[in-house]
Motif scaffolding. Structure first.
Motif, PDB file in Angstrom:
ATOM      1  N   MET A   1       0.850  -1.324  -0.230  1.00 44.11           N
ATOM      2  CA  MET A   1      -0.020  -0.017  -0.262  1.00 44.11           C
ATOM      3  C   MET A   1       0.794   1.279   0.060  1.00 44.11           C
ATOM      4  O   MET A   1       0.489   2.257  -0.784  1.00 44.11           O
ATOM      5  CB  MET A   1      -0.875  -0.047   1.221  1.00 44.11           C
ATOM      6  N   GLN A   2       1.850   1.269   0.849  1.00 45.35           N
ATOM      7  CA  GLN A   2       2.685   2.193   1.071  1.00 45.35           C
ATOM      8  C   GLN A   2       3.448   2.590  -0.216  1.00 45.35           C
ATOM      9  O   GLN A   2       3.856   3.710  -0.868  1.00 45.35           O
ATOM     10  CB  GLN A   2       3.806   2.070   2.162  1.00 45.35           C
ATOM     11  N   LYS A   3       4.108   1.593  -1.031  1.00 44.90           N
ATOM     12  CA  LYS A   3       4.572   1.598  -2.211  1.00 44.90           C
ATOM     13  C   LYS A   3       3.833   2.232  -3.308  1.00 44.90           C
ATOM     14  O   LYS A   3       4.180   3.054  -4.109  1.00 44.90           O
ATOM     15  CB  LYS A   3       5.291   0.083  -2.762  1.00 44.90           C
ATOM     16  N   CYS A   4       2.680   1.834  -3.389  1.00 44.46           N
ATOM     17  CA  CYS A   4       1.405   2.198  -4.223  1.00 44.46           C
ATOM     18  C   CYS A   4       1.388   3.693  -4.053  1.00 44.46           C
ATOM     19  O   CYS A   4       1.305   4.444  -5.106  1.00 44.46           O
ATOM     20  CB  CYS A   4       0.300   1.383  -4.159  1.00 44.46           C
ATOM     21  N   LEU A   5       1.331   4.273  -2.930  1.00 45.65           N
ATOM     22  CA  LEU A   5       0.796   5.765  -2.683  1.00 45.65           C
ATOM     23  C   LEU A   5       2.397   6.428  -3.079  1.00 45.65           C
ATOM     24  O   LEU A   5       2.060   7.765  -3.578  1.00 45.65           O
ATOM     25  CB  LEU A   5       0.865   5.972  -1.189  1.00 45.65           C
ATOM     26  N   GLU A   6       3.414   6.075  -2.933  1.00 44.95           N
ATOM     27  CA  GLU A   6       4.797   6.737  -3.246  1.00 44.95           C
ATOM     28  C   GLU A   6       5.041   6.819  -4.474  1.00 44.95           C
ATOM     29  O   GLU A   6       5.114   7.590  -5.198  1.00 44.95           O
ATOM     30  CB  GLU A   6       5.981   5.937  -2.485  1.00 44.95           C
ATOM     31  N   ARG A   7       4.306   5.626  -5.428  1.00 46.26           N
ATOM     32  CA  ARG A   7       4.587   5.548  -6.827  1.00 46.26           C
ATOM     33  C   ARG A   7       3.588   6.930  -7.367  1.00 46.26           C
ATOM     34  O   ARG A   7       3.800   7.393  -8.367  1.00 46.26           O
ATOM     35  CB  ARG A   7       4.139   4.280  -7.284  1.00 46.26           C
ATOM     36  N   SER A   8       2.328   6.900  -6.789  1.00 43.26           N
ATOM     37  CA  SER A   8       1.131   7.755  -7.130  1.00 43.26           C
ATOM     38  C   SER A   8       1.949   9.213  -7.063  1.00 43.26           C
ATOM     39  O   SER A   8       1.571   9.952  -7.994  1.00 43.26           O
ATOM     40  CB  SER A   8       0.006   7.529  -6.444  1.00 43.26           C
ATOM     41  N   ARG A  10       5.029  10.171  -6.874  1.00 43.76           N
ATOM     42  CA  ARG A  10       5.898  10.344  -7.783  1.00 43.76           C
ATOM     43  C   ARG A  10       5.484  10.719  -9.206  1.00 43.76           C
ATOM     44  O   ARG A  10       6.147  11.538  -9.904  1.00 43.76           O
ATOM     45  CB  ARG A  10       7.025   9.182  -7.969  1.00 43.76           C
ATOM     46  N   LEU A  11       4.653  10.091  -9.570  1.00 39.58           N
ATOM     47  CA  LEU A  11       3.675  10.223 -10.935  1.00 39.58           C
ATOM     48  C   LEU A  11       3.180  11.878 -10.812  1.00 39.58           C
ATOM     49  O   LEU A  11       3.426  12.648 -11.977  1.00 39.58           O
ATOM     50  CB  LEU A  11       2.785   9.316 -11.149  1.00 39.58           C
ATOM     51  N   ARG A  12       2.681  12.244  -9.836  1.00 37.26           N
ATOM     52  CA  ARG A  12       1.880  13.359  -9.597  1.00 37.26           C
ATOM     53  C   ARG A  12       3.019  14.500  -9.760  1.00 37.26           C
ATOM     54  O   ARG A  12       2.692  15.714 -10.780  1.00 37.26           O
ATOM     55  CB  ARG A  12       1.187  13.658  -8.434  1.00 37.26           C
ATOM     56  N   ILE A  13       4.096  14.353  -9.068  1.00 40.25           N
ATOM     57  CA  ILE A  13       5.246  15.361  -9.158  1.00 40.25           C
ATOM     58  C   ILE A  13       5.860  15.306 -10.742  1.00 40.25           C
ATOM     59  O   ILE A  13       6.171  16.426 -11.083  1.00 40.25           O
ATOM     60  CB  ILE A  13       6.268  14.773  -8.139  1.00 40.25           C
ATOM     61  N   GLY A  14       6.030  14.219 -11.081  1.00 42.56           N
ATOM     62  CA  GLY A  14       6.568  14.119 -12.710  1.00 42.56           C
ATOM     63  C   GLY A  14       5.648  15.098 -13.651  1.00 42.56           C
ATOM     64  O   GLY A  14       6.060  15.678 -14.385  1.00 42.56           O
ATOM     65  N   ARG A  15       4.310  14.649 -13.436  1.00 37.07           N
ATOM     66  CA  ARG A  15       3.473  15.496 -14.421  1.00 37.07           C
ATOM     67  C   ARG A  15       3.407  16.997 -14.167  1.00 37.07           C
ATOM     68  O   ARG A  15       3.452  17.817 -15.129  1.00 37.07           O
ATOM     69  CB  ARG A  15       1.990  14.848 -14.220  1.00 37.07           C
ATOM     70  N   VAL A  16       3.836  17.531 -12.735  1.00 38.28           N
ATOM     71  CA  VAL A  16       3.691  19.008 -12.450  1.00 38.28           C
ATOM     72  C   VAL A  16       4.882  19.493 -13.065  1.00 38.28           C
ATOM     73  O   VAL A  16       5.011  20.498 -13.818  1.00 38.28           O
ATOM     74  CB  VAL A  16       3.728  18.986 -11.176  1.00 38.28           C
ATOM     75  N   LEU A  17       5.995  18.617 -12.758  1.00 40.65           N
ATOM     76  CA  LEU A  17       7.455  19.125 -13.515  1.00 40.65           C
ATOM     77  C   LEU A  17       7.403  19.077 -14.843  1.00 40.65           C
ATOM     78  O   LEU A  17       7.796  20.270 -15.618  1.00 40.65           O
ATOM     79  CB  LEU A  17       8.558  18.193 -13.114  1.00 40.65           C
ATOM     80  N   PHE A  18       6.691  18.393 -15.524  1.00 38.87           N
ATOM     81  CA  PHE A  18       6.785  18.313 -17.045  1.00 38.87           C
ATOM     82  C   PHE A  18       5.787  19.494 -17.601  1.00 38.87           C
ATOM     83  O   PHE A  18       6.042  20.027 -18.574  1.00 38.87           O
ATOM     84  CB  PHE A  18       5.951  16.742 -17.691  1.00 38.87           C
ATOM     85  N   GLY A  19       4.696  19.710 -16.763  1.00 37.72           N
ATOM     86  CA  GLY A  19       3.688  20.650 -17.184  1.00 37.72           C
ATOM     87  C   GLY A  19       4.546  22.301 -17.132  1.00 37.72           C
ATOM     88  O   GLY A  19       4.465  22.785 -18.054  1.00 37.72           O
ATOM     89  N   ILE A  20       5.323  22.149 -15.885  1.00 30.75           N
ATOM     90  CA  ILE A  20       5.932  23.383 -15.805  1.00 30.75           C
ATOM     91  C   ILE A  20       7.209  23.492 -16.984  1.00 30.75           C
ATOM     92  O   ILE A  20       7.378  24.402 -17.304  1.00 30.75           O
ATOM     93  CB  ILE A  20       6.726  23.362 -14.488  1.00 30.75           C
ATOM     94  N   ALA A  21       7.793  22.501 -17.160  1.00 30.14           N
ATOM     95  CA  ALA A  21       8.845  22.540 -18.166  1.00 30.14           C
ATOM     96  C   ALA A  21       8.053  23.000 -19.603  1.00 30.14           C
ATOM     97  O   ALA A  21       8.559  23.716 -20.247  1.00 30.14           O
ATOM     98  CB  ALA A  21       9.505  21.318 -18.279  1.00 30.14           C
ATOM     99  N   LEU A  22       6.927  22.424 -19.953  1.00 26.92           N
ATOM    100  CA  LEU A  22       6.294  22.881 -21.184  1.00 26.92           C
ATOM    101  C   LEU A  22       5.951  24.350 -21.248  1.00 26.92           C
ATOM    102  O   LEU A  22       6.142  24.943 -22.106  1.00 26.92           O
ATOM    103  CB  LEU A  22       5.210  21.898 -21.300  1.00 26.92           C
ATOM    104  N   ILE A  23       5.459  24.846 -20.170  1.00 26.04           N
ATOM    105  CA  ILE A  23       5.376  26.035 -20.063  1.00 26.04           C
ATOM    106  C   ILE A  23       6.537  27.050 -20.038  1.00 26.04           C
ATOM    107  O   ILE A  23       6.326  28.033 -20.933  1.00 26.04           O
ATOM    108  CB  ILE A  23       4.615  26.591 -18.645  1.00 26.04           C
ATOM    109  N   LEU A  24       7.375  26.797 -19.615  1.00 25.98           N
ATOM    110  CA  LEU A  24       8.868  27.412 -19.579  1.00 25.98           C
ATOM    111  C   LEU A  24       9.334  27.336 -21.031  1.00 25.98           C
ATOM    112  O   LEU A  24       9.810  28.580 -21.550  1.00 25.98           O
ATOM    113  CB  LEU A  24       9.894  26.914 -18.729  1.00 25.98           C
ATOM    114  N   VAL A  25       9.211  26.180 -21.644  1.00 24.22           N
ATOM    115  CA  VAL A  25       9.706  26.205 -23.321  1.00 24.22           C
ATOM    116  C   VAL A  25       8.710  27.059 -23.990  1.00 24.22           C
ATOM    117  O   VAL A  25       9.270  27.786 -24.846  1.00 24.22           O
ATOM    118  CB  VAL A  25       9.588  24.776 -23.697  1.00 24.22           C
TER     119      VAL A  25
END
Length: 183
Positions: A1-8, A10-25
């Motif tokens: 359960m803990q691994k699933c929450l941690e993975r989720s 990380r995915l949210r953080i990755g999406r946010v960072l990708f979105g920020i990178a797209l906006i900056l580009v």
């Protein structure tokens, strides 16, 4: 359960960072574009090889510094002196806009005041038998008036030729400066 929450998480953080990178580009490619100053026409405000950022979405006002394509198809940096409908003339180093003296605080510098003679030669803007800047055009001059190839020689430039307004100088790093509207 803990691994699933941690993975989720990380995915949210990755999406946010990708979105920020797209906006900056997007901002870098279309809104805030770096460019290099060439020539001495904007001395002492800007020097050759200074690097500036121009905004492609800013409104243009008197005394703003803009980047545009000149009649020789070169990308250059100059200062807006006359707006659409203005009459522009110089007499004895005094700028007259619509027959009223207008102060140019950016020219009150030791590099200029120590020079003998007129900094800006006397002239009256004449454009197609009229003494006014045409609609959707700007009258431009370099700050280094003695060595600037500008609207005094090739006339006003159209709004379509403007690439952007200089909003910041970022290089050399000891001269970082944000350009704002001069009163």
């Amino acid at each position: 359960m803990q691994k699933c929450l941690e993975r989720s998480r990380r995915l949210r953080i990755g999406r946010v960072l990708f979105g920020i990178a797209l906006i900056l580009v997007f901002l870098r490619l279309y809104i805030f574009i770096p460019t290099e100053v060439t020539g001495i026409s904007m001395y002492p405000t800007l020097n050759p090889n200074d690097r500036v950022v121009m905004s492609t979405v800013s409104s243009i006002n008197r005394f703003d510094i803009i980047v545009f394509t000149d009649p020789m198809n070169k990308t250059v940096v100059k200062r807006v002196i006359g707006l659409p409908g203005d009459s522009v003339r110089y007499e004895q180093d005094n700028l007259y806009i619509n027959n009223k003296i207008v102060k140019e605080p950016f020219l009150k510098r030791s590099e200029i005041s120590g020079e003998p003679g007129l900094w800006t030669s006397n002239f009256t803007m004449i454009n197609d038998n009229e003494n006014k800047v045409p609609e959707d055009h700007y009258f431009l001059m370099g700050d280094n008036r003695r060595y600037s190839y500008d609207s005094r020689f090739y006339g006003s430039i159209s709004r379509e030729e403007v690439l952007g307004k200089v909003v910041m100088m970022y290089y050399p790093s000891d001269k970082i400066n944000f350009f704002s509207q001069i009163p």
